[in-house]
Design an enzyme around this catalytic site. Structure first.
Site, PDB file in Angstrom:
ATOM      1  N   ARG A 261      11.702  -5.011   4.917  1.00 57.54           N
ATOM      2  CA  ARG A 261      11.334  -3.625   4.608  1.00 57.54           C
ATOM      3  C   ARG A 261      12.196  -2.622   5.391  1.00 57.54           C
ATOM      4  O   ARG A 261      12.433  -2.787   6.574  1.00 57.54           O
ATOM      5  CB  ARG A 261       9.856  -3.418   4.978  1.00 57.54           C
ATOM      6  CG  ARG A 261       9.395  -1.990   4.902  1.00 57.54           C
ATOM      7  CD  ARG A 261       7.920  -1.910   4.794  1.00 57.54           C
ATOM      8  NE  ARG A 261       7.241  -2.069   6.070  1.00 57.54           N
ATOM      9  CZ  ARG A 261       5.921  -1.963   6.210  1.00 57.54           C
ATOM     10  NH1 ARG A 261       5.162  -1.761   5.155  1.00 57.54           N
ATOM     11  NH2 ARG A 261       5.372  -2.107   7.382  1.00 57.54           N
TER      12      ARG A 261
ATOM     13  N   LYS B  82       0.827  -1.223   0.000  1.00 56.37           N
ATOM     14  CA  LYS B  82       0.000   0.000   0.000  1.00 56.37           C
ATOM     15  C   LYS B  82       0.857   1.266   0.000  1.00 56.37           C
ATOM     16  O   LYS B  82       0.641   2.157  -0.793  1.00 56.37           O
ATOM     17  CB  LYS B  82      -0.902   0.052   1.246  1.00 56.37           C
ATOM     18  CG  LYS B  82      -1.925  -1.036   1.334  1.00 56.37           C
ATOM     19  CD  LYS B  82      -2.881  -0.811   2.503  1.00 56.37           C
ATOM     20  CE  LYS B  82      -2.227  -0.820   3.863  1.00 56.37           C
ATOM     21  NZ  LYS B  82      -1.686  -2.128   4.309  1.00 56.37           N
TER      22      LYS B  82
ATOM     23  N   ARG C 216      -9.411   1.461   9.173  1.00 57.63           N
ATOM     24  CA  ARG C 216      -8.875   0.128   9.365  1.00 57.63           C
ATOM     25  C   ARG C 216      -9.821  -0.759  10.154  1.00 57.63           C
ATOM     26  O   ARG C 216      -9.506  -1.923  10.406  1.00 57.63           O
ATOM     27  CB  ARG C 216      -7.589   0.275  10.158  1.00 57.63           C
ATOM     28  CG  ARG C 216      -6.380  -0.426   9.574  1.00 57.63           C
ATOM     29  CD  ARG C 216      -5.240  -0.103  10.511  1.00 57.63           C
ATOM     30  NE  ARG C 216      -4.008  -0.728  10.249  1.00 57.63           N
ATOM     31  CZ  ARG C 216      -2.952  -0.097   9.722  1.00 57.63           C
ATOM     32  NH1 ARG C 216      -3.058   1.129   9.304  1.00 57.63           N
ATOM     33  NH2 ARG C 216      -1.812  -0.733   9.616  1.00 57.63           N
TER      34      ARG C 216
ATOM     35  N   ARG D 276      11.461  -0.651  10.817  1.00 60.42           N
ATOM     36  CA  ARG D 276      10.444  -0.281  11.802  1.00 60.42           C
ATOM     37  C   ARG D 276      10.438  -1.274  12.960  1.00 60.42           C
ATOM     38  O   ARG D 276      10.590  -2.462  12.752  1.00 60.42           O
ATOM     39  CB  ARG D 276       9.064  -0.272  11.128  1.00 60.42           C
ATOM     40  CG  ARG D 276       8.836   0.958  10.314  1.00 60.42           C
ATOM     41  CD  ARG D 276       7.612   0.869   9.449  1.00 60.42           C
ATOM     42  NE  ARG D 276       6.428   0.320  10.105  1.00 60.42           N
ATOM     43  CZ  ARG D 276       5.231   0.326   9.536  1.00 60.42           C
ATOM     44  NH1 ARG D 276       5.060   0.861   8.338  1.00 60.42           N
ATOM     45  NH2 ARG D 276       4.211  -0.200  10.152  1.00 60.42           N
TER      46      ARG D 276
ATOM     47  N   ARG E 103       0.074  -8.245  13.941  1.00 58.51           N
ATOM     48  CA  ARG E 103      -0.527  -7.270  13.031  1.00 58.51           C
ATOM     49  C   ARG E 103      -1.388  -7.957  11.981  1.00 58.51           C
ATOM     50  O   ARG E 103      -2.426  -7.438  11.582  1.00 58.51           O
ATOM     51  CB  ARG E 103       0.567  -6.422  12.368  1.00 58.51           C
ATOM     52  CG  ARG E 103       1.166  -5.413  13.338  1.00 58.51           C
ATOM     53  CD  ARG E 103       2.433  -4.785  12.818  1.00 58.51           C
ATOM     54  NE  ARG E 103       2.227  -4.075  11.577  1.00 58.51           N
ATOM     55  CZ  ARG E 103       3.165  -3.920  10.646  1.00 58.51           C
ATOM     56  NH1 ARG E 103       4.366  -4.444  10.813  1.00 58.51           N
ATOM     57  NH2 ARG E 103       2.899  -3.263   9.561  1.00 58.51           N
TER      58      ARG E 103
HETATM   59  P1  AMP Z   1       0.991   1.299   9.193  1.00 56.79           P
HETATM   60  O1  AMP Z   1       2.199   2.097   8.884  1.00 56.79           O
HETATM   61  O2  AMP Z   1      -0.209   1.705   8.397  1.00 56.79           O
HETATM   62  O3  AMP Z   1       1.236  -0.190   9.151  1.00 56.79           O
HETATM   63  O4  AMP Z   1       0.595   1.632  10.721  1.00 56.79           O
HETATM   64  C1  AMP Z   1       1.452   1.306  11.798  1.00 56.79           C
HETATM   65  C2  AMP Z   1       0.655   1.135  13.077  1.00 56.79           C
HETATM   66  O5  AMP Z   1      -0.018   2.370  13.396  1.00 56.79           O
HETATM   67  C3  AMP Z   1      -0.453   0.095  12.995  1.00 56.79           C
HETATM   68  O6  AMP Z   1       0.024  -1.222  13.226  1.00 56.79           O
HETATM   69  C4  AMP Z   1      -1.385   0.592  14.092  1.00 56.79           C
HETATM   70  O7  AMP Z   1      -0.900   0.245  15.368  1.00 56.79           O
HETATM   71  C5  AMP Z   1      -1.307   2.098  13.964  1.00 56.79           C
HETATM   72  N1  AMP Z   1      -2.358   2.606  13.033  1.00 56.79           N
HETATM   73  C6  AMP Z   1      -2.183   3.210  11.819  1.00 56.79           C
HETATM   74  N2  AMP Z   1      -3.363   3.513  11.237  1.00 56.79           N
HETATM   75  C7  AMP Z   1      -4.312   3.083  12.121  1.00 56.79           C
HETATM   76  C8  AMP Z   1      -5.733   3.067  12.120  1.00 56.79           C
HETATM   77  N3  AMP Z   1      -6.438   3.566  11.080  1.00 56.79           N
HETATM   78  N4  AMP Z   1      -6.373   2.551  13.194  1.00 56.79           N
HETATM   79  C9  AMP Z   1      -5.710   2.044  14.247  1.00 56.79           C
HETATM   80  N5  AMP Z   1      -4.373   1.996  14.302  1.00 56.79           N
HETATM   81  C10 AMP Z   1      -3.666   2.506  13.262  1.00 56.79           C
END
Ligand code: AMP
Length: 221
Positions: free
Chosen positions: A131, A14, A92, A164, A175
């Site tokens: 990554r 994404k 999400r 990360r 996750r």
């Molecule tokens: P990402 O970079 O999108 O994988 O986001 C990293 C982390 O941020 C996720 O594993 C969640 O813990 C938190 N996070 C990001 N977007 C959301 C969302 N829309 N709702 C809840 N947690 C989020």
């Protein structure tokens, strides 16, 4: 105005696809994960709370994340040449879809389409554990599928690449469980609303970007 949502499991690509597509179509990539990481980096009290949540592989509370999203979206709309967003990582959960709808309505905006990147599990774990992200500009690399020219260094600004904390194998598994339980139901939700377009994301990054662009061109026709 073109407001797109990219949907798919962690590791589907994404972020990479959204980054490329946003440049091509003059859209802003709005990643709630990036907002969360920026808050953590700021060292604020909220940032400390958020670090605990995300490093355990859990999702941030719906209300908290939608507030962060709304603030960012509002500030983007103040820019004159704003053409729209690519939402990456929000909504999400099903409650967040309603929150998004409400926020967009309040701001006189609409979701144009949802692009779902279908990806097999074995690809996800492999991609996530290899990554790396630029510590400065946040460009995403992958040591297997999308390496930087010089190992460990960003092609764009020469800053070091970092992994990360939540891309560690134990956290990745959590996750993926969170994704299946809370995010996967969004696919059916947006299918019912006739907003969903999908493609097979089990391909190298360049091809995935081309497939996404083809879908967007169809949406724009
Ligand atoms: P990402 O970079 O999108 O994988 O986001 C990293 C982390 O941020 C996720 O594993 C969640 O813990 C938190 N996070 C990001 N977007 C959301 C969302 N829309 N709702 C809840 N947690 C989020």
């Amino acid at each position: 105005m073109l407001n797109l949502l990219f949907l798919g499991p962690p590791g589907a690509g994404k972020g990479t696809v959204a980054q490329a597509v946003s440049e091509k179509y003059g859209l802003v990539q709005l990643s709630t994960g990036d907002l969360v990481r920026a808050e953590i980096k700021s060292g604020s009290e909220l940032g400390k709370e958020l670090a605990e949540v995300i490093n355990a592989g859990n999702l941030v509370e719906d209300k908290q994340i939608s507030k962060m999203f709304e603030q960012k979206m509002k500030s983007l709309l103040e820019h004159e040449n704003f053409n729209g967003v690519i939402l990456d990582g929000f909504p999400r959960t099903i409650p967040q879809t309603a929150m998004l709808e409400e926020i967009l309505k309040k701001l006189n905006q609409k979701l144009t389409a949802v692009i779902y990147i279908k990806t097999d599990d074995e690809n996800l774990i492999r991609r996530l554990s290899s990554r790396y992200t630029c510590s400065k500009c946040k460009k995403v690399y992958n040591s297997i599928t999308l390496p930087s020219k010089v190992e460990g260094i960003c092609d764009l600004d020469g800053a070091p690449l970092i992994q990360r904390d939540d891309d560690k194998p134990e956290v990745i598994k959590k996750r993926l469980v969170e994704y299946r339980d809370k995010t996967a139901p969004l696919i059916e939700h947006y299918e019912k609303k006739r907003l969903l377009k999908s493609y097979d994301g089990n391909v190298p990054p360049k091809e995935s970007i081309e497939l996404a662009e083809k879908l967007i061109d169809e949406i724009l026709e």
